[in-house]
Motif scaffolding. Structure first.
Motif, PDB file in Angstrom:
ATOM      1  N   UNK A   2       5.343  -1.094  17.655  1.00 19.70           N
ATOM      2  CA  UNK A   2       3.980  -1.045  17.180  1.00 19.70           C
ATOM      3  C   UNK A   2       3.894  -0.745  15.693  1.00 19.70           C
ATOM      4  N   UNK A   3       4.742   0.200  15.296  1.00 22.56           N
ATOM      5  CA  UNK A   3       4.755   0.593  13.884  1.00 22.56           C
ATOM      6  C   UNK A   3       5.128  -0.594  13.002  1.00 22.56           C
ATOM      7  N   UNK A   4       6.086  -1.381  13.464  1.00 21.75           N
ATOM      8  CA  UNK A   4       6.517  -2.538  12.699  1.00 21.75           C
ATOM      9  C   UNK A   4       5.384  -3.545  12.540  1.00 21.75           C
ATOM     10  N   UNK A   5       4.624  -3.687  13.635  1.00 20.36           N
ATOM     11  CA  UNK A   5       3.512  -4.635  13.572  1.00 20.36           C
ATOM     12  C   UNK A   5       2.476  -4.171  12.535  1.00 20.36           C
ATOM     13  N   UNK A   6       2.206  -2.875  12.555  1.00 18.14           N
ATOM     14  CA  UNK A   6       1.238  -2.321  11.586  1.00 18.14           C
ATOM     15  C   UNK A   6       1.735  -2.586  10.162  1.00 18.14           C
ATOM     16  N   UNK A   7       3.058  -2.351  10.016  1.00 17.79           N
ATOM     17  CA  UNK A   7       3.643  -2.594   8.688  1.00 17.79           C
ATOM     18  C   UNK A   7       3.403  -4.033   8.243  1.00 17.79           C
ATOM     19  N   UNK A   8       3.625  -4.971   9.162  1.00 17.90           N
ATOM     20  CA  UNK A   8       3.454  -6.390   8.813  1.00 17.90           C
ATOM     21  C   UNK A   8       2.006  -6.678   8.448  1.00 17.90           C
TER      22      UNK A   8
ATOM     23  N   UNK B   3      20.163  -4.290   7.655  1.00 20.27           N
ATOM     24  CA  UNK B   3      19.514  -4.532   6.361  1.00 20.27           C
ATOM     25  C   UNK B   3      18.067  -5.006   6.551  1.00 20.27           C
ATOM     26  N   UNK B   4      17.894  -5.896   7.586  1.00 19.71           N
ATOM     27  CA  UNK B   4      16.567  -6.475   7.782  1.00 19.71           C
ATOM     28  C   UNK B   4      15.543  -5.408   8.158  1.00 19.71           C
ATOM     29  N   UNK B   5      16.049  -4.286   8.638  1.00 17.82           N
ATOM     30  CA  UNK B   5      15.163  -3.198   9.000  1.00 17.82           C
ATOM     31  C   UNK B   5      14.353  -2.719   7.781  1.00 17.82           C
ATOM     32  N   UNK B   6      15.001  -2.807   6.588  1.00 18.82           N
ATOM     33  CA  UNK B   6      14.362  -2.254   5.388  1.00 18.82           C
ATOM     34  C   UNK B   6      13.492  -3.259   4.648  1.00 18.82           C
ATOM     35  N   UNK B   8      10.830  -5.115   5.366  1.00 15.66           N
ATOM     36  CA  UNK B   8       9.378  -4.982   5.442  1.00 15.66           C
ATOM     37  C   UNK B   8       8.875  -3.741   4.704  1.00 15.66           C
ATOM     38  N   UNK B   9       9.482  -2.559   4.946  1.00 15.18           N
ATOM     39  CA  UNK B   9       8.992  -1.381   4.196  1.00 15.18           C
ATOM     40  C   UNK B   9       9.113  -1.572   2.674  1.00 15.18           C
ATOM     41  N   UNK B  10      10.226  -2.162   2.218  1.00 12.36           N
ATOM     42  CA  UNK B  10      10.404  -2.341   0.778  1.00 12.36           C
ATOM     43  C   UNK B  10       9.359  -3.314   0.233  1.00 12.36           C
ATOM     44  N   UNK B  11       9.186  -4.423   0.955  1.00 11.34           N
ATOM     45  CA  UNK B  11       8.192  -5.408   0.515  1.00 11.34           C
ATOM     46  C   UNK B  11       6.815  -4.770   0.471  1.00 11.34           C
ATOM     47  N   UNK B  12       6.514  -3.963   1.458  1.00 10.93           N
ATOM     48  CA  UNK B  12       5.211  -3.296   1.513  1.00 10.93           C
ATOM     49  C   UNK B  12       5.032  -2.383   0.315  1.00 10.93           C
ATOM     50  N   UNK B  13       6.071  -1.586   0.029  1.00  8.64           N
ATOM     51  CA  UNK B  13       5.995  -0.678  -1.119  1.00  8.64           C
ATOM     52  C   UNK B  13       5.729  -1.459  -2.401  1.00  8.64           C
ATOM     53  N   UNK B  14       6.489  -2.560  -2.583  1.00 11.64           N
ATOM     54  CA  UNK B  14       6.308  -3.365  -3.795  1.00 11.64           C
ATOM     55  C   UNK B  14       4.884  -3.902  -3.882  1.00 11.64           C
TER      56      UNK B  14
END
Lengths: 278, 433
Positions: A2-8, B3-6, B8-14
């Motif tokens: 769920x958290x990942x979806x929110x992130x996306x 690596x792919x785990x990071x 989305x968070x990195x892209x979001x931060x940017x």
């Protein structure tokens, strides 16, 4: 998960915001650079003109370069007129009026091309090589050649040759005026484009509705006279023909400043105030 | 997988950081909004307003031939600087290298480079301003101060920038391009005045080597009415407050809400516009010049032949002058055409002339002979002036009213001397003693 979806979802939203902000930023930047909005507003006004039933034809946005010119009006034609053959010249008020003893036959369809060939002959017309044919000023009965100057043409009754034709396609007489020592007074500067000139004319309310713009040309016209000197400026000469009028009217726009040039009265006034004591 | 785990968070931060930065940039630059309002109002005058690259173009072009002889290219049928500038709009792959600073030898090596054309400013401008005249091709270069631009006519991959104040020499590398257009400019019909670059009180200056003859000019002037400026500068603001008018002798003052004041002196035919609203109190050259240009546009004076002359950092005054055949006009008090000054964070002042040259008129006045720069300095010193107080010398035209008509002025060639910070006519300085 769920958290990942929110992130996306957040990521997509922020990218959308970024694009929007960047668009705004770019727009603001372009506001600061000159003339960006001008192209838009120009075409808008041209469209407005078309809505007013003004037929403008195709317009050029190209700017070019021109000079301030001066020329001297003197009696050089009188002193040279002895060399003219087959004609009786009269010199009146800085103009040479000449009648051919034997009318000169010219081509029926292209009288100007026959005349142009003769112009190089100094016994036909004095300084003929310094004139060029002007289609715009000519009519069937009168062929006009105007004086050339610094990559341009002078539209003035003080610098032209007007040939009078009879019904048999013959030149019977001509009138010539000539300016000597035509030179630039200053380095060249940029002139406004044809589109701009028309827009200004339109904005000065000088083009009535239901009008056809017949032709427009960048030429030198007289700004003022000081003693024997004439000062010329590049001018957009625009010929308009209102639908209910058989006559073509000439309008003039100063090609450096975009100001309108009213007919000769004002020029006279200008000239007077300069030579006057004021 | 790890690596792919990071990603989305990195892209979001940017994405977040980018949006924040853009927001800040847009919000902190209210000038952008102001411009948008103006652009609709000023369409009428836009054709007359000259672009920044016109007003902030260099004012002198000097050619050095293959044996090192230098000549000033003086306008005849074309403007030499404008012609050279036309060839400077297509540079690619631009990068900058600092060759030296504080080295007079290196400076003169480039300034005197054989086979080159040097464009000079009256006082240093910034790279952002040079960027305007190079069709924005220099936008990525660091914002150094620049006084002169040296364009080699035999090397298409380099140009040089010089700063007179610290003798800095920068080399700009560009992608190889054709030099034909630049060399064609040299074939044009210019008057060539022999010159050399020498130091005057430790600052480089262009010396005219021999005496030379210049033609006086006569111009029809454009007399602008005061009302034009009142309506442009005071009445078109959003605030509909009333304007008060005071008259005293030859001075008329229009003021609005104690914020804006516009004064006209009918004797000197000058206008002074004071703006007491808070301003950004700018100090760096780029923002001062940009802000000053915006004021010129608001003022609406025809900028035909008007160029940036100099920026005095001590008084924060930008001076613009009308140029005739490549030389600036000096009025009686040394004034040019427009000056803009930042006094402090709550006062700006714009001075301008109501009479400006418009149409050249044929004249039969004979040429005037002016001495070489060396001679001018020698004679000034002989007349008791201190050489140290001479900051700069400049060929120019003096403004003289014509006796026959108010609408005519005569422009008389003369040397102008920046003496103790003021521009004064050489012939007057000599005659005073």
């Amino acid at each position: 998960m769920n958290f990942k979806r929110i992130e996306i979802i957040f990521l997509v939203t922020f990218i959308a915001i970024d694009i929007f902000l960047f668009g705004m930023f770019e727009q603001n930047m372009s506001m600061q650079t000159e003339n960006v909005s001008q192209g838009d507003s120009d075409s808008k006004i041209v469209k407005e003109m078309k809505d007013d039933q003004i037929n403008v034809g195709s317009l050029s946005n190209k700017t070019s370069f021109a000079y301030y010119l001066s020329g001297t009006q003197n009696d050089t034609l009188r002193s040279q007129m002895g060399q003219l053959l087959n004609q009786t010249p009269h010199y009146v008020g800085h103009e040479l009026d000449s009648e051919f003893k034997e009318p000169v036959t010219v081509s029926q369809n292209n009288p100007q091309s026959s005349i142009a060939k003769l112009m190089d002959n100094p016994t036909f017309v004095l300084y003929g090589d310094q004139y060029a044919y002007s289609k715009d000023l000519s009519t069937a009965k009168s062929i006009v050649f105007v004086q050339k100057a610094m990559n341009g043409l002078i539209y003035s009754t003080e610098a032209q040759v007007r040939f009078n034709l009879n019904a048999n396609h013959q030149i019977v007489s001509y009138t010539q005026s000539y300016l000597q020592d035509v030179k630039s007074l200053r380095e060249k500067s940029e002139t406004i484009s044809e589109t701009r000139a028309l827009i200004w004319l339109y904005q000065y309310n000088e083009i009535p509705n239901n009008t056809k713009v017949v032709w427009s040309k960048l030429a030198y016209t007289k700004l003022l006279s000081i003693d024997t000197d004439r000062v010329f400026i590049p001018t957009w000469v625009i010929a308009i023909k209102p639908q209910n009028s058989p006559q073509v009217q000439l309008k003039k726009i100063n090609a450096f400043t975009g100001g309108i040039i009213k007919e000769t009265n004002e020029n006279l006034k200008n000239a007077q105030s300069i030579s006057g004591d004021n | 997988m790890r690596f792919s785990k990071y990603i989305i968070p990195i892209a979001l931060t940017i994405a977040v950081i980018v949006s924040l930065t853009l927001s800040v940039v847009i919000w902190t630059n209210p000038a952008n909004y102001k411009n948008r309002q103006n652009s609709t109002q000023t369409t009428q005058t836009q054709a007359v307003t000259k672009p920044k690259r016109y007003v902030y173009s260099p004012t002198q072009a000097i050619h050095t031939d293959e044996s090192g002889n230098q000549v000033i290219l003086v306008n005849r049928l074309a403007n030499s600087v404008a012609e050279v500038q036309k060839t400077m709009r297509g540079y690619q792959n631009v990068s900058l290298k600092t060759l030296s600073t504080k080295s007079e030898d290196k400076y003169f090596q480039i300034a005197n480079r054989p086979n080159s054309i040097m464009l000079s400013y009256g006082s240093p401008v910034s790279m952002k301003i040079v960027n305007e005249i190079t069709n924005k091709k220099f936008k990525k270069l660091p914002n150094h101060s620049v006084t002169r631009i040296v364009l080699p006519t035999d090397d298409s991959s380099k140009l040089y920038l010089l700063n007179d104040q610290n003798f800095a020499v920068y080399q700009v590398n560009v992608k190889k391009h054709s030099l034909k257009a630049l060399n064609d400019v040299l074939k044009m019909n210019f008057r060539r005045v022999p010159a050399s670059i020498q130091l005057l009180n430790g600052r480089p200056m262009v010396y005219v080597r021999n005496q030379l003859q210049l033609q006086p000019y006569k111009y029809l002037i454009d007399r602008q009415s005061e009302d034009y400026y009142v309506s442009r500068l005071l009445n078109n603001r959003e605030s509909q407050s009333s304007t008060t008018v005071k008259r005293r002798k030859n001075l008329v003052t229009y003021s609005e809400q104690n914020n804006l004041q516009l004064a006209f002196d009918s004797k000197t035919r000058m206008g002074t516009f004071s703006d007491f609203r808070t301003n950004k109190d700018q100090r760096n050259v780029t923002s001062v010049l940009n802000d000053s240009y915006n004021q010129l546009v608001d003022l609406g004076l025809s900028l035909d032949s008007v160029r940036f002359f100099n920026y005095d950092t001590s008084t924060r005054t930008v001076m613009y002058r009308t140029f005739v055949e490549g030389f600036p006009i000096f009025r009686q008090n040394g004034f040019g055409t427009i000056s803009s000054q930042i006094l402090n964070s709550s006062a700006k002042r714009l001075k301008f002339t109501l009479d400006n040259p418009e149409v050249p008129i044929p004249t039969d006045q004979s040429y005037r002979t002016l001495p070489a720069t060396e001679t001018v300095i020698r004679r000034l010193v002989a007349h008791g002036y201190q050489q140290k107080a001479i900051k700069q010398l400049q060929l120019g035209y003096g403004w003289r009213r014509d006796k026959s008509s108010q609408l005519l002025i005569n422009l008389i060639p003369d040397w102008y001397v920046n003496y103790q910070g003021h521009w004064r006519s050489y012939s007057l300085m000599i005659n005073q003693y």
